[in-house]
Design a protein around this motif. Structure first.
Motif, PDB file in Angstrom:
ATOM      1  N   GLU A  26     -36.622  30.889 -13.199  1.00  0.00           N
ATOM      2  CA  GLU A  26     -37.586  31.468 -14.134  1.00  0.00           C
ATOM      3  C   GLU A  26     -37.963  30.495 -15.247  1.00  0.00           C
ATOM      4  N   GLU A  27     -39.188  30.634 -15.719  1.00  0.00           N
ATOM      5  CA  GLU A  27     -39.576  29.936 -16.936  1.00  0.00           C
ATOM      6  C   GLU A  27     -38.825  30.554 -18.110  1.00  0.00           C
ATOM      7  N   GLN A  28     -38.646  29.780 -19.147  1.00  0.00           N
ATOM      8  CA  GLN A  28     -38.057  30.294 -20.384  1.00  0.00           C
ATOM      9  C   GLN A  28     -39.209  30.613 -21.321  1.00  0.00           C
ATOM     10  N   VAL A  29     -39.318  31.886 -21.725  1.00  0.00           N
ATOM     11  CA  VAL A  29     -40.388  32.321 -22.622  1.00  0.00           C
ATOM     12  C   VAL A  29     -39.753  32.896 -23.875  1.00  0.00           C
ATOM     13  N   ASP A  30     -40.093  32.317 -25.027  1.00  0.00           N
ATOM     14  CA  ASP A  30     -39.565  32.763 -26.312  1.00  0.00           C
ATOM     15  C   ASP A  30     -40.722  33.165 -27.215  1.00  0.00           C
ATOM     16  N   ALA A  31     -40.763  34.442 -27.606  1.00  0.00           N
ATOM     17  CA  ALA A  31     -41.767  34.899 -28.575  1.00  0.00           C
ATOM     18  C   ALA A  31     -41.336  34.413 -29.951  1.00  0.00           C
ATOM     19  N   LEU A  32     -42.168  33.593 -30.573  1.00  0.00           N
ATOM     20  CA  LEU A  32     -41.851  33.032 -31.882  1.00  0.00           C
ATOM     21  C   LEU A  32     -42.385  33.901 -33.009  1.00  0.00           C
ATOM     22  N   GLU A  34     -44.829  37.673 -33.546  1.00  0.00           N
ATOM     23  CA  GLU A  34     -45.612  38.801 -33.041  1.00  0.00           C
ATOM     24  C   GLU A  34     -46.089  39.604 -34.250  1.00  0.00           C
ATOM     25  N   ARG A  35     -47.382  39.488 -34.577  1.00  0.00           N
ATOM     26  CA  ARG A  35     -47.930  40.163 -35.754  1.00  0.00           C
ATOM     27  C   ARG A  35     -49.394  40.519 -35.505  1.00  0.00           C
ATOM     28  N   GLY A  36     -49.773  41.724 -35.838  1.00  0.00           N
ATOM     29  CA  GLY A  36     -51.179  42.123 -35.824  1.00  0.00           C
ATOM     30  C   GLY A  36     -51.906  41.851 -34.528  1.00  0.00           C
ATOM     31  N   GLY A  37     -51.257  42.055 -33.409  1.00  0.00           N
ATOM     32  CA  GLY A  37     -51.895  41.826 -32.113  1.00  0.00           C
ATOM     33  C   GLY A  37     -51.875  40.381 -31.652  1.00  0.00           C
ATOM     34  N   VAL A  38     -51.274  39.500 -32.439  1.00  0.00           N
ATOM     35  CA  VAL A  38     -51.168  38.085 -32.086  1.00  0.00           C
ATOM     36  C   VAL A  38     -49.724  37.786 -31.688  1.00  0.00           C
ATOM     37  N   THR A  39     -49.557  37.085 -30.575  1.00  0.00           N
ATOM     38  CA  THR A  39     -48.240  36.644 -30.132  1.00  0.00           C
ATOM     39  C   THR A  39     -48.287  35.138 -29.950  1.00  0.00           C
ATOM     40  N   ILE A  40     -47.306  34.449 -30.517  1.00  0.00           N
ATOM     41  CA  ILE A  40     -47.165  33.001 -30.321  1.00  0.00           C
ATOM     42  C   ILE A  40     -45.868  32.798 -29.559  1.00  0.00           C
ATOM     43  N   GLU A  41     -45.974  32.113 -28.419  1.00  0.00           N
ATOM     44  CA  GLU A  41     -44.822  31.898 -27.544  1.00  0.00           C
ATOM     45  C   GLU A  41     -44.587  30.420 -27.307  1.00  0.00           C
ATOM     46  N   ARG A  42     -43.315  30.094 -27.127  1.00  0.00           N
ATOM     47  CA  ARG A  42     -42.933  28.798 -26.581  1.00  0.00           C
ATOM     48  C   ARG A  42     -42.504  29.071 -25.146  1.00  0.00           C
ATOM     49  N   ILE A  43     -43.096  28.339 -24.210  1.00  0.00           N
ATOM     50  CA  ILE A  43     -42.780  28.498 -22.793  1.00  0.00           C
ATOM     51  C   ILE A  43     -42.262  27.162 -22.290  1.00  0.00           C
ATOM     52  N   VAL A  44     -41.136  27.190 -21.589  1.00  0.00           N
ATOM     53  CA  VAL A  44     -40.575  25.979 -21.001  1.00  0.00           C
ATOM     54  C   VAL A  44     -40.573  26.160 -19.489  1.00  0.00           C
ATOM     55  N   SER A  45     -41.316  25.312 -18.803  1.00  0.00           N
ATOM     56  CA  SER A  45     -41.409  25.337 -17.344  1.00  0.00           C
ATOM     57  C   SER A  45     -40.694  24.119 -16.787  1.00  0.00           C
ATOM     58  N   THR A  46     -39.946  24.320 -15.727  1.00  0.00           N
ATOM     59  CA  THR A  46     -39.254  23.203 -15.060  1.00  0.00           C
ATOM     60  C   THR A  46     -39.478  23.331 -13.554  1.00  0.00           C
ATOM     61  N   GLY A  47     -40.709  23.059 -13.157  1.00  0.00           N
ATOM     62  CA  GLY A  47     -41.049  23.121 -11.743  1.00  0.00           C
ATOM     63  C   GLY A  47     -41.562  24.464 -11.279  1.00  0.00           C
ATOM     64  N   GLN A  48     -41.718  25.429 -12.180  1.00  0.00           N
ATOM     65  CA  GLN A  48     -42.202  26.737 -11.776  1.00  0.00           C
ATOM     66  C   GLN A  48     -43.716  26.734 -11.576  1.00  0.00           C
ATOM     67  N   ALA A  49     -44.184  27.688 -10.783  1.00  0.00           N
ATOM     68  CA  ALA A  49     -45.604  27.914 -10.546  1.00  0.00           C
ATOM     69  C   ALA A  49     -45.783  29.404 -10.286  1.00  0.00           C
ATOM     70  N   SER A  50     -47.015  29.866 -10.408  1.00  0.00           N
ATOM     71  CA  SER A  50     -47.304  31.260 -10.078  1.00  0.00           C
ATOM     72  C   SER A  50     -47.070  31.477  -8.590  1.00  0.00           C
ATOM     73  N   VAL A 110     -43.269  21.864 -21.898  1.00  0.00           N
ATOM     74  CA  VAL A 110     -43.165  22.776 -23.034  1.00  0.00           C
ATOM     75  C   VAL A 110     -44.580  23.142 -23.462  1.00  0.00           C
ATOM     76  N   TRP A 111     -44.864  24.444 -23.450  1.00  0.00           N
ATOM     77  CA  TRP A 111     -46.169  24.985 -23.806  1.00  0.00           C
ATOM     78  C   TRP A 111     -46.035  25.736 -25.124  1.00  0.00           C
ATOM     79  N   LEU A 112     -47.102  25.765 -25.896  1.00  0.00           N
ATOM     80  CA  LEU A 112     -47.236  26.670 -27.019  1.00  0.00           C
ATOM     81  C   LEU A 112     -48.453  27.539 -26.697  1.00  0.00           C
TER      82      LEU A 112
END
Length: 117
Positions: A26-32, A34-50, A110-112
């Motif tokens: 699995e990818e690692q997804v961390d919600a940094l 969450e306010r007013g309908g806005v979510t900022i996440e850090r996503i770490v992918s290591t070879g994953q795909a849909s 690493v995605w933001l």
């Protein structure tokens, strides 16, 4: 004049990789934030795909930037894949069907991601 500065209550480093990379499918997804309908996440992918045939179709727009690694996105109806390298960003409008076709398996990608109405 304003009052004294408040200390940071929620801080960290986007490049501190908490999970044991490569030990989970699995990818690692961390919600940094969450306010007013806005979510900022850090996503770490290591070879994953849909998964084959899977498309994201979110009711919210998403702006995403790749900070490290490499990746490739696909957009429904666009025959050309969207290759990404560090610093590349893309705005994905609400209900724009897309998928992650590939992420590097030799280094963390690493995605933001910022999701908003």
């Amino acid at each position: 004049m304003t009052g004294p500065l408040k200390p940071a209550r929620n801080s960290g480093n986007l490049f501190d990789l908490v999970a044991q990379l490569g030990t989970t499918p699995e990818e690692q997804v961390d919600a940094l934030v969450e306010r007013g309908g806005v979510t900022i996440e850090r996503i770490v992918s290591t070879g994953q795909a849909s998964p084959p045939g899977f498309w994201y179709d979110s009711p919210r727009a998403e702006w995403v930037v790749l900070l490290t690694g490499a990746a490739m996105l696909e957009f429904d109806g666009d025959p050309e894949p969207h290759r990404m390298k560090p610093g590349d960003h893309v705005l994905i409008e609400a209900h724009c069907r897309h998928r992650v076709a590939w992420t590097s398996d030799t280094e963390p990608s690493v995605w933001l991601a910022v999701h908003y109405p």
